[in-house]
Design an enzyme around this catalytic site. Structure first.
Site, PDB file in Angstrom:
ATOM      1  N   GLY A   1       0.250  -1.022  -4.898  1.00 56.04           N
ATOM      2  CA  GLY A   1      -0.887  -0.245  -5.374  1.00 56.04           C
ATOM      3  C   GLY A   1      -0.792   1.170  -4.839  1.00 56.04           C
ATOM      4  O   GLY A   1      -0.182   1.402  -3.790  1.00 56.04           O
TER       5      GLY A   1
ATOM      6  N   ASN B   1      -5.186   3.563   0.213  1.00 54.75           N
ATOM      7  CA  ASN B   1      -4.702   2.669  -0.845  1.00 54.75           C
ATOM      8  C   ASN B   1      -5.888   2.226  -1.718  1.00 54.75           C
ATOM      9  O   ASN B   1      -7.033   2.607  -1.455  1.00 54.75           O
ATOM     10  CB  ASN B   1      -3.993   1.478  -0.208  1.00 54.75           C
ATOM     11  CG  ASN B   1      -4.969   0.559   0.501  1.00 54.75           C
ATOM     12  OD1 ASN B   1      -5.861   1.018   1.212  1.00 54.75           O
ATOM     13  ND2 ASN B   1      -4.820  -0.727   0.306  1.00 54.75           N
ATOM     14  N   PRO B   2      -5.684   1.399  -2.769  1.00 56.93           N
ATOM     15  CA  PRO B   2      -6.762   1.101  -3.720  1.00 56.93           C
ATOM     16  C   PRO B   2      -8.022   0.469  -3.146  1.00 56.93           C
ATOM     17  O   PRO B   2      -9.107   0.670  -3.685  1.00 56.93           O
ATOM     18  CB  PRO B   2      -6.082   0.155  -4.731  1.00 56.93           C
ATOM     19  CG  PRO B   2      -4.674   0.613  -4.753  1.00 56.93           C
ATOM     20  CD  PRO B   2      -4.362   0.971  -3.321  1.00 56.93           C
ATOM     21  N   CYS B   3      -7.913  -0.317  -2.087  1.00 54.56           N
ATOM     22  CA  CYS B   3      -9.137  -0.951  -1.544  1.00 54.56           C
ATOM     23  C   CYS B   3      -9.710  -0.237  -0.333  1.00 54.56           C
ATOM     24  O   CYS B   3     -10.699  -0.708   0.251  1.00 54.56           O
ATOM     25  CB  CYS B   3      -8.850  -2.402  -1.206  1.00 54.56           C
ATOM     26  SG  CYS B   3      -8.549  -3.397  -2.656  1.00 54.56           S
ATOM     27  N   GLY B   4      -9.104   0.863   0.074  1.00 53.60           N
ATOM     28  CA  GLY B   4      -9.702   1.718   1.085  1.00 53.60           C
ATOM     29  C   GLY B   4      -9.403   1.390   2.529  1.00 53.60           C
ATOM     30  O   GLY B   4      -9.818   2.115   3.430  1.00 53.60           O
ATOM     31  N   GLU B   5      -8.661   0.290   2.776  1.00 54.87           N
ATOM     32  CA  GLU B   5      -8.457  -0.111   4.170  1.00 54.87           C
ATOM     33  C   GLU B   5      -7.252   0.543   4.830  1.00 54.87           C
ATOM     34  O   GLU B   5      -7.048   0.399   6.036  1.00 54.87           O
ATOM     35  CB  GLU B   5      -8.311  -1.642   4.267  1.00 54.87           C
ATOM     36  CG  GLU B   5      -6.941  -2.204   3.934  1.00 54.87           C
ATOM     37  CD  GLU B   5      -6.639  -2.295   2.452  1.00 54.87           C
ATOM     38  OE1 GLU B   5      -5.556  -2.771   2.096  1.00 54.87           O
ATOM     39  OE2 GLU B   5      -7.512  -1.899   1.649  1.00 54.87           O
TER      40      GLU B   5
ATOM     41  N   CYS C   1       0.817  -1.221   0.000  1.00 52.33           N
ATOM     42  CA  CYS C   1       0.000   0.000   0.000  1.00 52.33           C
ATOM     43  C   CYS C   1       0.844   1.261   0.000  1.00 52.33           C
ATOM     44  O   CYS C   1       1.737   1.403   0.840  1.00 52.33           O
ATOM     45  CB  CYS C   1      -0.879   0.031   1.251  1.00 52.33           C
ATOM     46  SG  CYS C   1      -1.860  -1.450   1.485  1.00 52.33           S
TER      47      CYS C   1
ATOM     48  N   PRO D   1      -7.792  -6.719   2.228  1.00 47.85           N
ATOM     49  CA  PRO D   1      -8.252  -7.795   1.339  1.00 47.85           C
ATOM     50  C   PRO D   1      -7.307  -8.983   1.410  1.00 47.85           C
ATOM     51  O   PRO D   1      -6.090  -8.817   1.495  1.00 47.85           O
ATOM     52  CB  PRO D   1      -8.209  -7.151  -0.049  1.00 47.85           C
ATOM     53  CG  PRO D   1      -8.219  -5.690   0.192  1.00 47.85           C
ATOM     54  CD  PRO D   1      -7.498  -5.484   1.487  1.00 47.85           C
ATOM     55  N   THR D   2      -7.871 -10.183   1.358  1.00 45.21           N
ATOM     56  CA  THR D   2      -7.041 -11.395   1.423  1.00 45.21           C
ATOM     57  C   THR D   2      -7.412 -12.362   0.306  1.00 45.21           C
ATOM     58  O   THR D   2      -7.329 -13.573   0.477  1.00 45.21           O
ATOM     59  CB  THR D   2      -7.212 -12.101   2.783  1.00 45.21           C
ATOM     60  OG1 THR D   2      -8.591 -12.482   2.929  1.00 45.21           O
ATOM     61  CG2 THR D   2      -6.812 -11.204   3.930  1.00 45.21           C
TER      62      THR D   2
END
Length: 746
Positions: free
Chosen positions: A127, A280-284, A99, A431-432
């Protein structure tokens, strides 16, 4: 000395899916592309590299002993680090973080520096997230040139094109997050920027929402737009109207998501260094500009103790794993080769890590607890509170021997007793997608998307994939059969299935069995005990309304989530649904789009002749339901070699069409390819045989709209994995393929 296998250590069990993912994405390959390490040797490679950091702090440390502990941690699937660490540790690339957030300054130099830096990060396997909120709005005056600014969205397109050209870690394209503050003058352009679903396809987008804006929404009043260049008000919009447009777009396309900027910065542990503007790209993972974070996830399914009748969480074993995982991630910071000096300084200055979990849905199955129950919410809080508390303790323990993070004096911990920490943050729910496939468990904190699904493999064989917890229980209780599993795959749920015991129907719920409000309650339960943020998608049924989306966004704000992403099933063009009820007509489903689908007996179509430098080219396109299904091409009076190549192009295009690739994507790939004999045809140049095919397809399937722009109707794009042709699902803020591990989000 033992054999190489013995030295590496044994892995107890790998599913076929896990082996496929490891071979495609993680295991080292030689110059010819041949795999040259086993999964055991991959984990040993990673463990040995990460353990080397121990010598930085205590030369007397038994590094081999720490290496063995790290190896067991991964090989037993108790913990796995983020993908770049598995791929790159102990190898020449050496970049181990997933990230990154980069600043985009309001100048040409600043913008293109960010493009260059993003390309470097994508090449290394990471990302990138950006806030475009500092860029002056469209049509603003540019003092140095006397011209006008083109606005944030126009520059996002440049980033998108650059991403398209750089493969991530040499294997796939990188992913981006774009954030724009809700009070930026170009906010409406931003909200609708992914309307046509073809542009900005390498971006997730999120609106940066403020507390002030949400208060204005509640009161249905106007709010100020602020020009970032001047800092002055440049206009006003009605907050409720903007909110409704945001909701409408999310309902229609899944974009944009929202992040709550004030909530994020309330938990900014280093406010002395500035505000967090993007994720980062997935927001976490909210981060400061030029910051990166190393992530990893604990597999909860490995922490069950007790009997089959009375299973429970083994907190003693979990505690040991948390402390060792924090040590692993702290070491990773030292052993990573960051792509830029500025990032290296920021990362080592704050030493942020993000320890999370996976396998939560499977854990609930094992504990006989429905995901959509108060008991599940209580367990989520209990487990994540434990992970957060113990990870903080582990960070404090490391600080005693290694020192606090260098920017400690800029942090909220300065002057607080017992808060001498090694790491500015320690927990993230990331994400995993591929990690959970390797570990053989459910993804992150998401509910299972399906208990059983059918996967098409070589030669059109159909392979039934079944959730391992459900399968074991079905066998134990003597109701397992392949026919039942196929029926469950067809229906997408066990609810109402008379062959499944009623008590199990309540426990084995899947994503679409769960009401939206419980999705968001679960996200909030984990967020309460997570330093950074939570990656989760609220999956909605196709018939969900915009009012349902508004309820989710309202609840996310009320429950103090840091952001939220929704996906309404079938909201992407011609989505091939992964599950459908037997006997029902599902309009969104394109029956023939699965890769390898048999050809209908009779098809209609057309043949067109076009001149090329190699002779007349005859192109025949067969159509199914008015859409292109296959293409044949023949060159008159050509040599055998030219005809063979032309036939091959036709076969490959036919395969692409039947696999769900859009005609416009095909045209984009072959249009403009130049050969040695260009020729004029109908007032334009035909550069080659592929270019001629593109022109015929474009003429037929990309008619111009009233503005003179090409507009494609009969789009065949479906949500199929571009690598293996299986159905893609939306979870953890990302597109993910559970068959081969492909993910859109890096």
């Amino acid at each position: 000395m033992g054999t190489k296998k013995e030295q590496a250590g044994q892995i107890d069990f790998l599913t076929e899916n896990a082996k496929t993912v490891l071979e495609r994405r993680y295991l080292k390959k030689d110059a010819s592309g041949k795999i040259c390490e086993s999964p055991e040797h991959m984990f040993r490679r990673v463990a040995a590299h990460i353990a080397k950091a121990e010598k930085n702090y205590d030369t007397a440390t038994d590094v081999r002993e720490i290496e063995d502990q790290f190896y067991s941690l991964m090989a037993e699937f108790r913990f796995l680090p983020n993908s770049p660490t598995l791929m790159n540790a102990g190898r020449s690339l050496g970049q181990l973080a997933a990230c990154f957030v980069l600043p985009v300054e309001d100048s040409i130099d600043g913008i293109f520096d960010a493009v260059k830096n993003a390309a470097t990060i994508h090449k290394s396997g990471g990302g990138t997230g950006f806030s475009f909120s500092r860029l002056r709005p469209e049509n603003s005056k540019v003092g140095s040139t006397g011209g006008v600014a083109s606005g944030p969205v126009s520059f996002m397109k440049i980033f998108n094109i650059a991403t398209e050209q750089v493969k991530q870690g040499g294997t796939r394209r990188g992913a981006n997050m774009a954030v724009l503050r809700v009070d930026h003058p170009d906010i409406m352009t931003f909200i609708t920027c992914k309307n046509n679903k073809k542009e900005l396809n390498n971006f997730n987008i999120s609106v940066g929402v403020t507390d002030e804006f949400m208060a204005a929404v509640a009161q249905k009043r106007d709010y100020d737009l602020i020009d970032p260049h001047s800092g002055k008000m440049s206009g006003r919009l009605n907050a409720d109207a903007v909110y409704n447009e945001l909701i409408s777009q999310a309902w229609e396309t899944g974009d944009p998501g929202i992040i709550f900027l004030d909530e994020i910065n309330r938990f900014n542990t280093t406010p002395g260094l500035g505000d967090m503007e993007s994720t980062n790209p997935c927001g976490e993972q909210p981060l400061l500009p030029m910051e990166a974070c190393n992530l990893g996830s604990i597999n909860l399914t490995r922490f069950i103790t007790g009997t089959k009748k009375q299973p429970e969480v083994d907190y003693e074993k979990l505690l040991e794993t948390i402390h060792l995982s924090v040590r692993f991630l702290d070491n990773t910071i030292d052993m990573s080769r960051y792509p830029m000096d500025e990032i290296d300084r920021m990362v080592k200055g704050n030493r942020k890590i993000g320890l999370g979990i996976m396998g939560f849905a499977d854990l609930l199955y094992m504990l006989d607890t429905p995901y959509d129950s108060e008991e599940a919410l209580a367990l989520a809080k209990e487990i994540m509170s434990f992970v957060q508390t113990e990870s903080h303790k582990a960070s404090c323990d490391l600080a005693k021997t290694r020192g606090v993070f260098p920017n400690f004096d800029h942090s909220v911990f300065k002057g607080k007793k017992g808060q001498q920490r090694r790491n500015a943050t320690t927990t993230t729910i990331a994400p995993t997608g591929t990690l959970s496939i390797i570990a053989g468990c459910s993804s992150g904190i998401e509910p299972a998307f399906a208990l059983s699904y059918v996967r098409t493999v070589m030669d059109n064989d159909r392979l039934i994939e079944v959730n391992p917890v459900f399968k074991r229980l079905a066998i134990d209780k003597d109701f397992y059969s392949d026919a039942l599993m196929e029926e469950i795959a067809e229906n997408g749920t066990v609810k109402g299935n008379l062959n499944v015991p009623s008590d199990l129907q309540k426990v084995f719920v899947t994503a679409h069995d769960i009401k939206p409000e419980h999705h968001i309650k679960m996200q909030a339960a984990f967020q309460k005990y997570t330093d950074n943020a939570v990656s989760k998608t609220v999956n909605l049924p196709h018939d969900a309304t915009q009012a349902d989306v508004r309820f989710i966004y309202d609840q996310a704000f009320k429950l103090k989530c840091k952001g939220v992403t929704i996906y309404r099933d079938g909201s992407k063009d011609n989505q091939v649904l992964s599950v459908s009820k037997k006997g029902e007509k599902v309009e969104e489903k394109d029956d023939f789009l699965l890769a390898g689908q048999q050809r209908p007996q009779t098809l209609e179509g057309f043949t067109e002749r076009i001149k090329t430098g190699m002779g007349n080219l005859y192109i025949t396109v067969s159509e199914y339901k008015g859409r292109p299904f296959e293409l044949f091409a023949t060159v008159g009076k050509s040599g055998k070699s030219t005809q063979a190549k032309t036939e091959a192009i036709g076969r490959l295009i036919s395969l692409a069409l039947r696999s769900g690739i859009t005609v416009d994507d095909i045209i984009g790939q072959i249009s403009g390819i130049r050969g040695e004999h260009a020729i004029f045809q109908d007032g334009g140049l035909v550069y080659s045989i592929p270019d001629a095919i593109a022109k015929v397809l474009e003429k037929r399937y990309l008619p111009k709209n009233g503005n003179g722009k090409k507009q494609f109707k009969n789009n065949l794009k479906s949500d199929l994995c571009p690598e293996c042709g299986q159905a893609i699902i939306f979870e953890e803020g990302c597109k993910t393929c559970h068959s081969c591990g492909y993910t859109k989000c890096g």
